[in-house]
Design an enzyme around this catalytic site. Structure first.
Site, PDB file in Angstrom:
ATOM      1  N   ALA A 129       8.732 -43.573 -18.913  1.00  0.00           N
ATOM      2  CA  ALA A 129       7.655 -43.603 -17.418  1.00  0.00           C
ATOM      3  C   ALA A 129       8.659 -41.870 -16.982  1.00  0.00           C
ATOM      4  O   ALA A 129       7.847 -41.620 -15.897  1.00  0.00           O
ATOM      5  CB  ALA A 129       7.923 -43.799 -17.064  1.00  0.00           C
ATOM      6  N   ALA A 211      14.495 -46.220 -23.547  1.00  0.00           N
ATOM      7  CA  ALA A 211      15.107 -45.495 -23.553  1.00  0.00           C
ATOM      8  C   ALA A 211      16.116 -44.392 -24.055  1.00  0.00           C
ATOM      9  O   ALA A 211      16.713 -43.267 -23.997  1.00  0.00           O
ATOM     10  CB  ALA A 211      14.532 -44.541 -22.330  1.00  0.00           C
ATOM     11  N   ASP A 264      16.214 -50.268 -10.531  1.00  0.00           N
ATOM     12  CA  ASP A 264      14.985 -49.368 -11.210  1.00  0.00           C
ATOM     13  C   ASP A 264      13.625 -49.416 -10.819  1.00  0.00           C
ATOM     14  O   ASP A 264      12.695 -49.153 -11.505  1.00  0.00           O
ATOM     15  CB  ASP A 264      14.696 -49.379 -13.203  1.00  0.00           C
ATOM     16  CG  ASP A 264      14.401 -47.463 -13.358  1.00  0.00           C
ATOM     17  OD1 ASP A 264      14.467 -46.401 -12.959  1.00  0.00           O
ATOM     18  OD2 ASP A 264      13.731 -47.580 -14.572  1.00  0.00           O
TER      19      ASP A 264
END
Length: 369
Positions: A129, A211, A264
């Protein structure tokens, strides 16, 4: 000052009391006055948090204070406000703002240990993102970041140009080098781990499993390299959306005290479902999950008290769950003065009830919630 209840000690639970001023003076197991269930845990430490309560690290001093106080109400007593991949001048402004808050101290808030520089030294092919402003960690940009004196953790894709010299520079400055947002192979990640260690640095992983590709029999990927390394630490976002409970149990079994929970969290944490933003991108929060319009997970709305409850629901003992939100992060950051209920440590406490809801938060002996 004295708190009593069930003490969550490094190796066991024990009824008793903790005597303290700004540091813990004594731990005394024994009968307690409180009839209701009451747990006393070491203060939580979040090494990766972008925002909360409508505020974002990238917005400067006031926003950093707001997000930090929001997370403190959920048990976080030490925090690393975290940047996102934006144009370099914006990133530098955010680092300077974290440095300003850290230098001044945050009245009525948690300890600001420093910043986590997550972006822009990430792969443009594994942004997750992150907005599309990734750059290589060339010596000039690395020197500018280090000159702020506030970077404590940096996320770095090891396959990028200049990564080798960047690893050496960050490690020499005591910055934890966290492998993440990467398309690196197992071999590239393993080589990066060796380089970090050879430079005297500390190896991290930015949100393990996310990721960085998955684990396959013939393509083990960086997650495998990190879990197999005795030197590697790893963040994990345990909201049960980013990581399945079985994957958490696997990582915890392999890594033990080298695994640490992070939130996060983005600005929408604490605000409920609805539209929000991350790094200038539109985000929709639905059923507690934040996503970009294309469906990509966009950070989280997690708090560390919720992560602890998720760990307990996954079968983790309270002693180990407490380490996942406190001791393990302190160990990773080299903070030897916090993260456990031990005499001589900072008096950072979270008092929780029988449902593991936060009732009190103490930072360096001062009650803030």
């Amino acid at each position: 000052m004295i708190l009593d209840g069930t003490l969550v000690l490094p190796d066991r639970l024990a009824p008793g009391r903790v005597t303290f001023d700004d540091t813990i003076r004594a731990i005394e197991p024994g009968p307690v006055a409180h009839e209701a269930t009451r747990y006393i845990l070491p203060g939580f430490i979040d090494t990766h948090v972008h925002g909360g309560d409508g505020a974002d690290t990238m917005e400067g001093v006031a926003a950093i204070g707001r997000l930090a106080r929001f997370h403190m109400a959920h048990g976080t007593t030490t925090i690393l406000p975290t940047t996102i991949t934006r144009p370099w001048p914006d990133v530098m402004d955010a680092l300077r703002a974290v440095a300003e808050v850290r230098h001044a101290g945050l009245s009525g808030g948690p300890a600001i240990h420093g910043a986590h520089l997550e972006g822009p030294f990430v792969s443009p092919h594994r942004l997750g993102a992150q907005p599309p402003f990734a750059i290589a960690p060339d010596p000039d940009h690395v020197a500018q970041a280090l000159a702020t004196g506030v970077v404590r953790v940096v996320t770095l894709a090891p396959e990028l140009e200049h990564a080798e010299t960047a690893i050496a520079a960050f490690a020499a400055a005591g910055v934890r080098v966290s492998i993440g947002h990467t398309v690196a192979s197992f071999e590239q990640a393993e080589q990066a781990i060796c380089r970090i260690c050879a430079a005297g640095g500390t190896v991290g992983a930015t949100h393990l499993f996310n990721a960085m590709g998955g684990i396959e029999g013939r393509r083990p990927g960086p997650a495998t390299a990190l879990m197999c390394s005795d030197a590697g630490h790893a963040e994990l976002i345990f909201d049960t959306h980013h990581v399945h409970p079985a994957s958490f149990r696997l990582a915890h079994r392999l890594m033990g005290e080298r695994l640490l929970f992070v939130t996060d969290a983005m600005r929408g944490a604490g605000l409920g479902d609805g539209p929000s933003q991350l790094g200038g991108q539109e985000v929709m929060i639905s059923d507690g999950i934040a996503r970009l319009p294309d469906g990509t997970l966009a950070g989280s709305v997690l708090t560390l008290d919720a992560a602890l409850r998720n760990a307990l629901a996954a079968g983790t003992s309270l002693v180990d769950a407490a380490k996942l939100v406190s001791h393990n992060a302190a160990r990773y950051l080299g903070l030897t003065d916090r993260g456990a209920l031990v005499p001589g440590m900072r008096a950072d406490f979270v008092v929780m009830d029988g449902d593991f809801t936060v009732r009190e938060v103490w930072v360096a002996g001062q009650r803030h919630t």
